[in-house]
Design a protein around this motif. Structure first.
Motif, mmCIF file in Angstrom:
data_model
loop_
_atom_site.group_PDB
_atom_site.id
_atom_site.type_symbol
_atom_site.label_atom_id
_atom_site.label_comp_id
_atom_site.label_asym_id
_atom_site.label_seq_id
_atom_site.Cartn_x
_atom_site.Cartn_y
_atom_site.Cartn_z
ATOM 1 N N GLN A 134 0.812 -1.208 0.000
ATOM 2 C CA GLN A 134 0.000 0.000 0.000
ATOM 3 C C GLN A 134 0.850 1.264 0.000
ATOM 4 O O GLN A 134 0.407 2.303 -0.502
ATOM 5 C CB GLN A 134 -0.920 0.010 1.238
ATOM 6 N N TYR A 135 2.040 1.176 0.559
ATOM 7 C CA TYR A 135 2.895 2.351 0.665
ATOM 8 C C TYR A 135 4.333 1.995 0.269
ATOM 9 O O TYR A 135 4.796 0.859 0.494
ATOM 10 C CB TYR A 135 2.890 2.899 2.095
ATOM 11 N N GLU A 137 6.716 0.370 2.803
ATOM 12 C CA GLU A 137 6.692 -1.079 2.992
ATOM 13 C C GLU A 137 7.738 -1.746 2.107
ATOM 14 O O GLU A 137 8.433 -2.683 2.534
ATOM 15 C CB GLU A 137 5.297 -1.622 2.660
ATOM 16 N N ALA A 170 7.918 8.432 -1.656
ATOM 17 C CA ALA A 170 6.918 8.638 -0.608
ATOM 18 C C ALA A 170 5.534 8.521 -1.220
ATOM 19 O O ALA A 170 5.346 8.712 -2.430
ATOM 20 C CB ALA A 170 7.102 10.003 0.052
ATOM 21 N N TYR A 171 4.561 8.215 -0.391
ATOM 22 C CA TYR A 171 3.186 8.038 -0.859
ATOM 23 C C TYR A 171 2.540 9.397 -1.122
ATOM 24 O O TYR A 171 2.593 10.304 -0.290
ATOM 25 C CB TYR A 171 2.381 7.271 0.202
ATOM 26 N N LYS A 172 1.956 9.540 -2.290
ATOM 27 C CA LYS A 172 1.285 10.784 -2.663
ATOM 28 C C LYS A 172 -0.209 10.619 -2.420
ATOM 29 O O LYS A 172 -0.863 9.783 -3.036
ATOM 30 C CB LYS A 172 1.544 11.118 -4.132
ATOM 31 N N GLU A 173 -0.736 11.439 -1.523
ATOM 32 C CA GLU A 173 -2.157 11.334 -1.196
ATOM 33 C C GLU A 173 -3.014 11.866 -2.333
ATOM 34 O O GLU A 173 -2.642 12.800 -3.046
ATOM 35 C CB GLU A 173 -2.458 12.129 0.079
#
Length: 326
Positions: free
Chosen positions: A228-229, A232, A312-315
């Motif tokens: 999911q990210y 991980e 990094a995860y982009k919302e």
């Protein structure tokens, strides 16, 4: 220096009943701890390779290592908080320096209990291979405060294991001073502290089976739920890259054992194998080739691990608005 004469007086009184360390810490002062390496001794030989212009101030680290070696709990608490508030390079150098005290073929004494310390140990290995110490402060900067605290705790355990008395320089297999910390090799393992011995009756194939089962379980979990990210992926790569690096060691140790058995004339072949020397030759050639492949695999995985750490995860826009509303 303590500002209040009253606090100094109370500290002196408490010192008589509870000890100097307790009194000094509660009076706002810290007594001297010289049991560990000096601040100057901890500093990298070439700070530019660590991504900084000047050598970091290692006075807090030096005092904290001394406090751990001398088992001064009050000073450890105060200095730990102070070190965690300093720049990431201070913790990075403190942790990396202890790895300069043992050779690459020596087991890490006491083990590494926290995931943060295990991940950092893998990063140290990759840094040695790539000769890029600046990756270490970057890795520490990505950690939460809780992870940094866990890394520091394991690091202090290792410093306490090695102690403070400089012994004869021990030969190390890694060769070049890739971290700029080779001068710390004049420290050695105290004679009264030795790593735990491995039981001679261990079933080595049980460890191999466990490792294989763990890898299969990881593959199945990735199939079931995916990631999911990107964080991980970063953490998974930190462990599997280390496993890839250890694979070469596994193959090398197995090959060495077969060679030794052959040299002692302890081997025979079944009816289908042919001559012993031919079978051993085929085995060693294939094993050596596999070791080279394992080395290449670990190297490429290390590069992928370093790269994925920058992601990094982009919302989604909706998630950003919801977060702003909260």
């Amino acid at each position: 220096m303590t500002k209040s004469h009253g606090r100094k007086s109370r500290a002196r009184k408490t010192s008589r009943t509870r000890g100097a360390a307790y009194a000094a810490a509660n009076a706002g002062t810290l007594h001297q701890h010289d049991g560990g390496p000096s601040a100057e001794y901890l500093q990298p030989a070439d700070p530019s390779r660590w991504g900084v212009d000047a050598a970091p101030d290692m006075r807090t680290a030096s005092a904290l290592i001394g406090a751990r070696i001398e088992q001064c709990a009050p000073c450890q608490g105060s200095l730990t908080t102070k070190l965690l508030d300093e720049e990431p390079i201070v913790l990075a150098v403190t942790a990396a320096a202890v790895y300069a005290l043992h050779s690459d073929d020596e087991s890490t004494p006491g083990g590494l209990t926290s995931k943060a310390a295990q991940a950092f140990a893998i990063l140290v290995q990759q840094t040695r291979e790539q000769a890029e110490p600046e990756l270490l402060p970057w890795g520490v900067s990505l950690m939460s405060r809780a992870d940094r605290a866990a890394l520091l705790e394991d690091t202090l355990d290792l410093w306490a294991h090695y102690g403070s008395q400089p012994l004869e320089r021990r030969s190390r297999s890694r060769g070049a001073d890739l971290l700029g910390l080779d001068h710390l090799g004049t420290y050695g393992v105290p004679t009264n502290m030795t790593p735990k011995e491995t039981p001679m009756n261990e079933r080595l194939e049980d460890h191999a089976e466990s490792a294989a089962r763990s890898l299969v379980a990881l593959v199945n979990a990735l199939h079931r739920q995916g990631l999911q990210y990107p964080a991980e992926a970063y953490h998974i790569y930190s462990f599997v890259t280390g496993a890839a690096a250890e694979m070469r060691n596994v193959l090398d140790l197995i090959e060495g054992s077969i060679r030794e058995m052959n040299a002692k004339d302890r081997l025979r072949v079944d009816r289908r194998g042919g001559a012993v020397e031919d079978v051993v030759r085929r085995f060693t050639e294939s094993s050596s080739a596999a070791q080279e492949l394992a080395t290449g695999l670990a190297d490429q995985m290390g590069k992928a691990y370093s790269a994925v750490g920058h992601l990094a995860y982009k919302e989604a826009p909706g998630e950003q608005e919801a977060a702003a509303g909260n």
